[in-house]
Design a protein around this motif. Structure first.
Motif, mmCIF file in Angstrom:
data_model
loop_
_atom_site.group_PDB
_atom_site.id
_atom_site.type_symbol
_atom_site.label_atom_id
_atom_site.label_comp_id
_atom_site.label_asym_id
_atom_site.label_seq_id
_atom_site.Cartn_x
_atom_site.Cartn_y
_atom_site.Cartn_z
ATOM 1 N N HIS A 558 12.285 -1.280 18.680
ATOM 2 C CA HIS A 558 12.903 -2.070 19.750
ATOM 3 C C HIS A 558 11.923 -3.123 20.267
ATOM 4 C CE1 HIS A 558 15.065 -2.996 23.462
ATOM 5 N NE2 HIS A 558 16.109 -2.370 22.922
ATOM 6 N N CYS A 596 23.252 -6.484 26.143
ATOM 7 C CA CYS A 596 21.981 -5.767 26.162
ATOM 8 C C CYS A 596 21.224 -6.140 27.429
ATOM 9 C CB CYS A 596 21.160 -6.143 24.925
ATOM 10 S SG CYS A 596 19.475 -5.522 24.979
ATOM 11 N N TYR A 598 18.260 -6.075 28.081
ATOM 12 C CA TYR A 598 16.953 -6.690 27.858
ATOM 13 C C TYR A 598 17.081 -8.147 27.382
ATOM 14 C CZ TYR A 598 12.108 -6.999 26.210
ATOM 15 O OH TYR A 598 10.809 -7.368 26.012
ATOM 16 N N ALA A 599 18.310 -8.587 27.145
ATOM 17 C CA ALA A 599 18.540 -9.872 26.485
ATOM 18 C C ALA A 599 17.802 -11.039 27.141
ATOM 19 C CB ALA A 599 20.038 -10.160 26.419
ATOM 20 N N CYS A 602 14.275 -11.051 25.918
ATOM 21 C CA CYS A 602 14.036 -10.714 24.524
ATOM 22 C C CYS A 602 13.952 -11.963 23.663
ATOM 23 C CB CYS A 602 15.161 -9.819 24.011
ATOM 24 S SG CYS A 602 14.940 -9.324 22.303
ATOM 25 N N CYS A 609 24.016 -10.125 21.424
ATOM 26 C CA CYS A 609 23.223 -9.327 22.357
ATOM 27 C C CYS A 609 23.717 -9.516 23.783
ATOM 28 C CB CYS A 609 21.759 -9.751 22.297
ATOM 29 S SG CYS A 609 21.005 -9.530 20.698
ATOM 30 N N CYS A 627 19.497 -1.391 19.636
ATOM 31 C CA CYS A 627 19.196 -2.821 19.492
ATOM 32 C C CYS A 627 19.986 -3.361 18.316
ATOM 33 C CB CYS A 627 17.689 -3.002 19.245
ATOM 34 S SG CYS A 627 17.220 -4.706 18.940
#
Ligand SMILES: Nc1ncnc2c1ncn2[C@@H]1O[C@H](COP(=O)(O)OP(=O)(O)OP(=O)(O)O)[C@@H](O)[C@H]1O
Ligand code: SF4
Ligand SMILES: [Mg+2]
Lengths: 648, 346, 246
Positions: A558, A596, A598-599, A602, A609, A627
């Protein structure tokens, strides 16, 4: 939104609560009487009517008449202005003198003179206001001026103490130290940094203080020590009225009521403001919620771990969710967490602050307060369902098979009980031991966690232990039973490195010796890497990766895990290269995005995502990752068109 | 379930610092023990406060602008009477001589002579003090008896995430009740139970039933404040880490509440409520005047109005000492309940 | 740029000696790391350096001269907790401007504004408005504002007391990078206090190890951490997590 507007909002908030609104209306009414009373009713208040002395309440005189036949109601309305002005004068004196005395220690630089001032204030504040007022009333003589000075000076110590405490608290703040280091003078610091932060508590206390001095005034006048006739305030009217209580009770009750309403108006308003401007609590519209509910049992009994026999499973968690009722609807800081822990296994949980590590631990161990809603598909300890209604048997199981270690060993012990008793409690509660047996076991356990002189130490209080020793005692407390699982939430964060090492060694030793399972929560990847076999990486309330610790440095899939590992310098980091950083900041439960989580941070994020949340799926290496581009190389994606920019 | 003894001592060597800084703290010298330092410090502070108090009561008369004797006897009193009275009170001596004289007579229990009745002040005080003490004590007991159970109940009902409405109702009503000053409540009670219903005596302390109204008027306000403090402290304590620890031990809920939470909540409540106790000493003054209670409170007011300064001086001193005693008792009780409070003052 | 020198500095609180005869030099243009456990006296030494506490004995000199106690301070400090080191009611611009010495550039409002902008740019907060209040910023951003405020005083030496320990790991890296960058670009001298050896190793070229108020070992980072002389240094090194993974 800057501070002023949020303060304006807080004030509006004060006025829209039922309590605040009532108080405000009352206060407005009282102030209106104070302003208009003498203008409108002086004439009828002074109209002597010898034909109707001490008259009972009637249609003409609602509260009857006094000993000169004057209308009581009119006199009460007229007396309002004087009563309130006197109260304001007194509170003004109290605040002025109090502020001066209270900020003196700060200005004097906390030397000997400063200590003398604060010692004096401390002695004076222990004396009740009325006693001080009587003292000053003797000195200044009986009468309104004397009473104003008396009540004002009597109130000063309280304000001095309040100011002193607040100033001392603010002076300890680092921004005050920073200003001093920058060369800003003390007076300037007081004016720029300290006093502005005092405004709200002072406003609140001044309002309440005005109410108190109004009542104090009434008290002094009631004793005949305040306002003297022919002037009259509410207290004086009360004094006169009580004399004829048996003839015309209304003559005493009317001014009494006036005092009460005015005092209430000030006090309630002050309290409402205090509540409104104080700390905002995390509460809001209450969502209807069952205490704990288990989702329908799925028929498929899939085990998430790496093919071990499930008899070995100590803890099994599936789809755990924790939510709270927030101001704007539900907050869900833990959003579906599944994992299991096997006998003898050490499982690490890492993630940044707020990622839900502690909540997961507390939910799993059934220690969350009942403001939290815990839901799970399955939650089992040693095969026992923890979602079921708490029974004595379940309590005993949790009390003896599960040990908890918390972050702050100081606050986690009851400060007013001896260590020994706190440990022994477990034995008497769950293991049917007598007090003596339990105490002997406590000594034995403290010995086992290498607390020296355990037999003496059981008689000590927590504050007599050092930090590391307290944490060992906490572990010892968990070992009073025969635990199968230790859950340690940041057990070493509050400790020094060398002590941290000892506590970690101790935990490892206990685990090895008895084949216990260990769940170790930490924000520090290196700590977890040292103790654990397997790591769960959490981000925004979900597990984003589950992998063997050996793979952390080299084979993490990840992007977040990899960034986390790279961002922390260790003793082998290349010092000629800049550290890897993660842009942006972690998302909180209130702003978790659709795709996501975390997009936004990221380097690999693409359109998918941002719209679809990646599920936690098994990897070839035997771990799990959530992920869409596991193991992807940032350079490859960045070489192409930057989708993030395009999308925005 | 039998307890196993886990042999883990061998598993890892204890580091060189494992003894920790607390190792030799277990056996400090006697005078370095916390309670000894606490006792010495406390005693020192008590003596200083006492000195301040005595000096203040001495200074009171000298702070009065003009001639207190002339003020007491009135503008029409003959000059030689004023002079004689001044001489008998020693007011013509240098101030330090007067101070020394004051301290000397105090140490022998001589509080001077009342200007009004010409009786020894010590006799008047001695005669009136018991009634005041009894009133104060009963009021305090009643306040605690009301406040602690009520505050505890409210605290448990409004612990975090519970009873928002209960909290609002409780807090508002306690503010409202605490606002009602004791003398107003007294007047109200006199009206309802004395004048209107005629159930209870409204003056003096001759019968047991005469105690009801004064004690109630004295106790209700402080009880409301104290109950509120107990609730706030309990709610706070219920959120504390060590209560979570107690729950982690899976103790029965009532053991968590009564064994771990309440004692700590009461200690903090006492810290704040200590001042309240002191103010109850003062509260007796007003209540005594409402109910013509034959105590110090009614005497001090009449003697202030009559400018009977030796008597006023003595009563102020007695009240002051009462407050000091109450505060010190509170501190000692606190130290017994919470060993940290001894150190905190360092 | 001049050398910060401690000679035999002691600080006592009552009977307790927090700093015990410390002698230490921060050469111009160097970052000196100061490591040790809590209670070893690191922060007290820092506070003594910037005049927040008075040393009981010994001297602290800068370029051979004693430190001025009034007016422009040639030493500035960055504190541990970014949440309490900025006045919540003051815009970050005013906080920074407050620390500026008064001279031609900062005499006018315009000059001060430009200087604030320049400093914010320097700590990579160019896109943040100087009117923002600290409440809006993350811990890492606040710590960068605190660094900008320290730089505003045009110090010869910056004292950084545990400036990353309150930060989340993902943010800590950015602050450490900034420290190194500022040091290299501006040639800053810095006394960098931390309990984290890995962090000190990353930013400092010299390291001093403190224990119970005394400096037990001092030297270049490579030597002290590579071939430690003192047993306590070795103990500290052994305790660094991640050195002996399972
Ligand atoms: N009682 C509560 N009511 C509402 N939200 C809460 C409550 N307790 C925690 N939260 C929120 O849940 C989220 C996760 O909190 P948690 O304490 O589990 O994080 P953590 O990973 O342990 O962080 P840390 O490293 O700081 O300990 C946070 O955003 C927090 O604000
Ligand atoms: S799913 Fe997309 S945004 Fe989320 S971590 Fe993977 S690559 Fe990054
Ligand atoms: Mg946590």
């Amino acid at each position: 939104m800057s501070a002023p507007t949020s303060r304006a909002r807080a004030w509006r908030g004060v006025l829209t609560t039922p309590l605040g609104a009532t108080a405000a209306v009352l206060l407005a009414l009282v102030l209106a009487v104070a302003v208009l009373g003498p203008v409108l009713w002086t004439q009828s208040a002074d109209a002597v009517d010898t034909g109707n002395i001490l008259g009972a309440p009637s249609g003409e005189h609602w509260a009857g008449t006094d000993n000169l036949g004057r209308d009581i109601v009119a006199r009460v309305l007229v007396a309002g202005r004087l009563s309130i002005l006197l109260a304001f004068a007194a509170i003004g004196i109290a605040i002025g003198v109090g502020l001066l005395l209270g900020s003196a220690p700060f200005l004097l630089g906390n030397g000997r003179a400063a200590r003398l001032v604060s010692a004096g204030v401390n002695v004076a504040v222990a004396f009740p206001g009325l006693l001080l007022a009587l003292f000053f009333a003797v000195v200044f003589g009986v009468g309104a001026t004397g009473a104003v000075l008396a009540i004002g000076l009597a109130g000063a110590p309280t304000f001095a103490r309040l100011t002193q405490t607040l100033v001392a608290g603010l002076a300890g703040r680092e921004y005050v130290a920073a200003a001093r280091v920058a060369g800003v003078g003390r007076l300037r610091i007081l004016v720029r940094h300290v006093l502005p932060n005092l405004r709200e508590p002072l406003v609140v206390n001044a309002t309440i203080g005005a109410g108190s001095s109004l009542l104090a005034f009434a008290g002094l006048s009631f004793l005949g020590l305040g306002v003297q006739s022919p002037s009259y305030d509410w207290g004086r009217l009360l004094y006169d009225g009580v004399g004829s209580l048996y003839v015309n009770p209304a003559a005493a009750l009317a001014p009494g009521l006036a005092v009460l309403v005015a005092g209430l108006a000030f006090n309630l308003f002050g309290e409402a403001v205090a509540k409104g401007l104080g700390v905002t609590e995390l509460t809001g519209p209450r969502v209807r919620r069952p205490a704990t509910k288990a989702a329908p049992e799925p028929d498929e009994q899939r085990d998430h771990s790496e093919g071990r026999p499930s008899a070995d499973v100590v803890l099994e968690v599936r789809d755990l969710k924790v939510s709270f009722a927030g101001r704007d609807g539900q907050l869900r800081p833990v959003r579906g967490v599944s994992f299991s822990v096997h006998r003898g296994e050490a499982l690490g949980v890492v993630g940044e602050s707020g990622s839900g590590k502690s909540l997961t631990a507390l939910a799993v161990t059934r220690l969350l307060g009942d403001d939290a809603t815990v839901e799970a598909e399955r939650l089992r300890l040693l095969g026992q369902d923890l979602l079921a209604e708490a029974t004595p048997a379940q309590r005993r199981l949790l009390g003896t098979s599960l040990a908890m270690v918390f972050q702050d060993p100081m606050s986690s012990f009851n400060p007013t009980r001896r260590i020994g008793r706190q440990l022994a409690e477990v034995g008497t509660e769950h293991q049917g031991m007598t007090r003596a047996e339990a105490m002997a076991r406590a000594v034995d356990r403290l010995d086992a966690v290498r607390v020296s002189d355990a037999a003496d130490r059981v008689r000590q209080y927590p504050h007599e232990f050092s930090g590391g020793m307290r944490q060992r005692a906490m572990i010892g407390m968990g070992l009073m039973g025969s635990p199968s699982l230790i859950v340690a939430d940041e057990p070493t964060t509050a400790l020094d490195v060398t002590v941290q090492q000892q506590v970690l060694d101790l935990l490892s030793a206990i685990r090895d010796a008895d084949d216990l399972a260990l769940v170790l929560i930490s924000h520090d990847v290196t700590v977890v890497g040292e103790v654990c076999d397997r790591v769960l990486v959490m981000y925004a309330g979900r597990i984003v990766e589950d992998l063997a610790t050996a793979d952390l440095a080299t084979a993490a899939q990840h992007p977040y895990t990899r960034a986390l590992v790279a961002a922390v310098p260790d003793m082998a980091t290349d010092v000629s290269e800049p550290l890897a950083t993660i842009p942006g900041r972690p998302v909180g439960p209130a702003d978790t995005p659709a795709g996501c989580a975390y997009a936004d941070r990221c380097p690999l994020a693409d359109v998918r995502c941002r719209s679809e949340e990646p599920p936690l799926e098994r990897t070839a290496a035997g771990g799990r990752v959530a992920c869409w581009h596991p193991g992807g190389e940032p350079d490859v994606v960045l070489a192409g068109p930057d989708l993030r920019r395009v999308e925005r | 379930m039998s307890a196993t003894t886990t042999p883990i001592g061998h598993a890892a060597p204890a580091g060189p610092t494992s003894a920790g800084p607390g190792a030799d703290a277990a056996h400090p010298r006697v005078w370095e023990r916390p309670w000894a330092r606490f006792a010495v410090r406390r005693l020192g502070r008590l003596l200083v406060s006492l000195w301040v108090l005595v000096t203040a009561s001495f200074a009171m008369i000298h702070l009065i602008p003009g001639d207190p004797v002339r003020g007491a006897l009135g503008p029409t009193a003959p000059a030689d009477l004023v002079a004689a009275r001044r001489a008998s009170l020693g007011l013509d001596d240098p101030i330090l001589v007067q101070y020394a004289h004051y301290l000397r007579s105090l140490s022998t229990g001589d509080l001077g002579t009342s200007l009004g009745s010409q009786l020894p002040v010590a006799d008047i005080v001695g005669q009136r003090l018991p009634a005041t003490l009894l009133l104060g004590l009963l009021g305090f007991l009643l306040a605690v008896a009301i406040a602690v159970p009520l505050g505890t109940l409210a605290g448990v009902l409004t612990r975090r995430g519970h009873g928002r409405r209960t909290e609002l109702g409780f807090t508002t009503s306690s503010i409202v009740i605490a606002t009602v000053p004791d003398f107003l409540l007294g007047v109200g009670l006199v009206y309802v139970f004395g004048v209107h219903l005629g159930w209870l005596p409204v003056a003096g302390n001759e019968s047991a039933s005469a105690y009801v109204l004064p004690v109630v008027s004295l106790a209700v306000g402080p009880a409301a404040i104290l109950a509120r403090i107990v609730r706030v402290e309990l709610v706070e304590v219920l959120d504390a880490d060590y209560v979570r620890t107690a729950r982690a031990k899976r103790l029965a809920p009532w053991k968590v509440y009564l064994g771990h939470a309440l004692p700590n909540a009461l200690t903090s409540a006492l810290t704040i409520g200590g001042l309240l106790l002191g103010s109850m000493v003062a509260g007796t003054v007003l209540v005594e005047n409402v109910f013509a209670w034959p105590g110090l409170g009614s005497t001090i007011v009449s003697s202030i109005l009559a400018k009977d300064y030796p008597l006023v001086q003595a009563i102020v001193l007695v009240y002051g000492i009462g407050v000091l005693v109450v505060n010190n008792v509170v501190d000692v009780v606190l130290a017994l309940l919470d060993p940290r409070s001894m150190i905190r003052e360092d | 740029m001049s050398e910060l020198r401690f000679e035999d500095v002691s600080v006592r609180y009552g009977r307790h000696t927090a700093v015990d005869a410390v002698s230490l030099t921060v050469p111009p243009g160097t970052v000196v790391g100061l490591v040790g456990e809590s209670g070893s006296g690191k922060s007290t030494l820092a506070r003594a350096t910037v005049g927040l506490v008075e040393p009981t004995s010994g001297t602290i000199t800068l370029g051979g001269a004693p430190l001025p106690r009034r007016g422009r301070r040639p030493l500035q400090m960055v504190f541990q907790d970014p949440y309490s080191s900025l006045d919540p009611r003051m815009s970050i611009g005013s906080s920074i401007a407050e620390a500026m010495p008064r001279d031609e550039t900062t005499a006018t409002r315009q000059g001060r504004r430009e200087e604030v902008r320049r400093l914010l740019e320097l700590v990579h907060l160019g896109s943040t408005s100087p009117d923002a209040r600290p409440g809006k910023l993350s811990g890492g951003q606040r710590q960068r504002v605190a660094l900008a405020r320290a730089l505003a005083g045009r110090p010869d030496v910056i004292i950084a007391d545990e400036i990353t320990s309150a930060l989340d790991v993902s943010i800590q890296g950015a602050v450490l990078n900034l420290v190194r960058e500022l040091q290299q670009e501006l040639g800053l001298s810095m006394l960098f206090i931390s309990h984290n050896l890995a962090v000190v190793r990353y930013v400092a070229s010299r390291v001093a190890v403190m224990r119970a108020g005394r400096i037990v070992e001092e030297g270049t980072t490579a030597t002290v951490l590579g071939q430690p002389e003192h047993p306590y240094t070795r103990e500290l090194l052994d305790a660094v997590p991640g050195r002996n993974p399972r």
